[in-house]
Design an enzyme around this catalytic site. Sequence first.
Site, mmCIF file in Angstrom:
data_model
loop_
_atom_site.group_PDB
_atom_site.id
_atom_site.type_symbol
_atom_site.label_atom_id
_atom_site.label_comp_id
_atom_site.label_asym_id
_atom_site.label_seq_id
_atom_site.Cartn_x
_atom_site.Cartn_y
_atom_site.Cartn_z
ATOM 1 N N ASP A 76 0.885 -1.176 0.000
ATOM 2 C CA ASP A 76 0.000 0.000 0.000
ATOM 3 C C ASP A 76 0.917 1.218 0.000
ATOM 4 O O ASP A 76 1.302 1.738 1.044
ATOM 5 C CB ASP A 76 -0.894 -0.021 1.236
ATOM 6 C CG ASP A 76 -1.918 1.116 1.230
ATOM 7 O OD1 ASP A 76 -1.712 2.100 0.484
ATOM 8 O OD2 ASP A 76 -2.901 1.017 1.979
ATOM 9 N N GLU A 169 0.908 3.472 12.983
ATOM 10 C CA GLU A 169 -0.089 3.306 11.925
ATOM 11 C C GLU A 169 -1.215 2.492 12.554
ATOM 12 O O GLU A 169 -1.254 1.280 12.465
ATOM 13 C CB GLU A 169 0.541 2.604 10.719
ATOM 14 C CG GLU A 169 -0.336 2.630 9.474
ATOM 15 C CD GLU A 169 -1.369 1.534 9.457
ATOM 16 O OE1 GLU A 169 -2.481 1.759 10.025
ATOM 17 O OE2 GLU A 169 -1.096 0.465 8.906
ATOM 18 N N GLU A 178 -10.899 -2.342 15.268
ATOM 19 C CA GLU A 178 -9.816 -3.020 15.984
ATOM 20 C C GLU A 178 -9.281 -2.224 17.169
ATOM 21 O O GLU A 178 -8.433 -2.701 17.911
ATOM 22 C CB GLU A 178 -8.666 -3.412 15.052
ATOM 23 C CG GLU A 178 -9.067 -4.498 14.070
ATOM 24 C CD GLU A 178 -7.960 -4.874 13.114
ATOM 25 O OE1 GLU A 178 -7.070 -4.040 12.866
ATOM 26 O OE2 GLU A 178 -7.975 -6.008 12.646
ATOM 27 N N HIS A 318 -5.355 -0.162 1.075
ATOM 28 C CA HIS A 318 -5.845 -1.438 1.606
ATOM 29 C C HIS A 318 -7.037 -1.242 2.532
ATOM 30 O O HIS A 318 -7.749 -2.205 2.839
ATOM 31 C CB HIS A 318 -4.721 -2.189 2.336
ATOM 32 C CG HIS A 318 -4.424 -1.654 3.694
ATOM 33 N ND1 HIS A 318 -3.654 -0.530 3.903
ATOM 34 C CD2 HIS A 318 -4.804 -2.075 4.925
ATOM 35 C CE1 HIS A 318 -3.572 -0.298 5.194
ATOM 36 N NE2 HIS A 318 -4.254 -1.219 5.838
#
Length: 378
Positions: A76, A169, A178, A318
């Site tokens: 990515d 990130e 998440e 992504h």
Amino acid sequence: MTKTNKNNEEEEFTSFRHNRNTKTCFEEDADEYLAEQDESMCDAGDSTTNAADVTDDITSADYYFDSTLTSEMLKDVVRTKTYQNVIYQNKFLIKDKVVLDVGAGTGILSLFCAKAGAKHVYAVECSQMADMAKEIVKANGFSDVITVLKGKIDEIELPTPKVDVIISEWMGYFLLFENMLDSVLYARNKWLVDGGVVLPDKASLFLTAIEDSEYKEDKIEFWNSVYGFDMSCIKKKAMMEPLVDTVDQKQIVTDSRLLKTMDISKMSSGDASFTAPFKLVAQRNDYIHALVAYFDVSFTMCHKLLGFSTGPKSRATHWKQTVMYLEDVLTICEGETITGSMSVSYNKKNPRDIDIKLSYSLNGKHSKISRTQHYKMR
């Protein structure tokens, strides 16, 4: 949903962060392929596995060790190249500083920081990838600068009382899926010096509406008659599951609206749960089958503002976009508006997951509808 190839040209977009005239540069040079390897952070909180992604006998830490996922993240270029440019083009933020990399993966961001002259980098990774990161750091000659620590951010102890910079990130699908953000906020509160830098420091969530009859027919309406049998009970469950996919910008029917901007350097953990109103204006006569969420990320501490967008009009990442199908097909005319609100919160049983409540209304010439729907990102 139609998937399209995005061009490889450098783009600019108008940031909706504070000043709509502020330009943010997207560095997307795919020719400069990154040889290093990286991957997404593992969950620093609940380690419950995601049944959609992994089998029952694989832990979430094992999932993030997957080499295919690691390769996808690295390839990515929008994601990785932006971080590289933030660090290399703004060495004044990194040089001679102590840096904490939260959810370091293979250590690509730590390697960038070490190469940019960091005094020391602490790379925290809770998955098995931490073992690979140690080997990668050694192979690249940075063992004296980068210390890889294996463990959850709220369980490890740093060999230093404070750090100057936190880089991570942490973004997931729909920005918040998440619950990686909590790990960054925990690290910020515990270790970042006063006046320290968080990279990135701004993230914004947006909403738009699309026409998507073909894909909705295949994903949702399919359950009405499966080889002549009524399986519509599954349709109800399918409607509650947001779809992560790439949206063709030609499908967009309305303008986009900002739902939420988060300042990572100042916000509290509870700020990630919110309710935001929205008003979407139709740009043409069409039908609306779904609402689509995407996010932008900004590094405002750079000499020149850098960032990237995951929107359908930008180069694909992504993260793609998050599609929420509507129970109703909205027949909308140019200039008509869909008004409503979206409530977002982490699931109480599994804080990795996201609960979404969407209320929307259309009082148009051909459609008069008011409805509330619930979605669960699992």
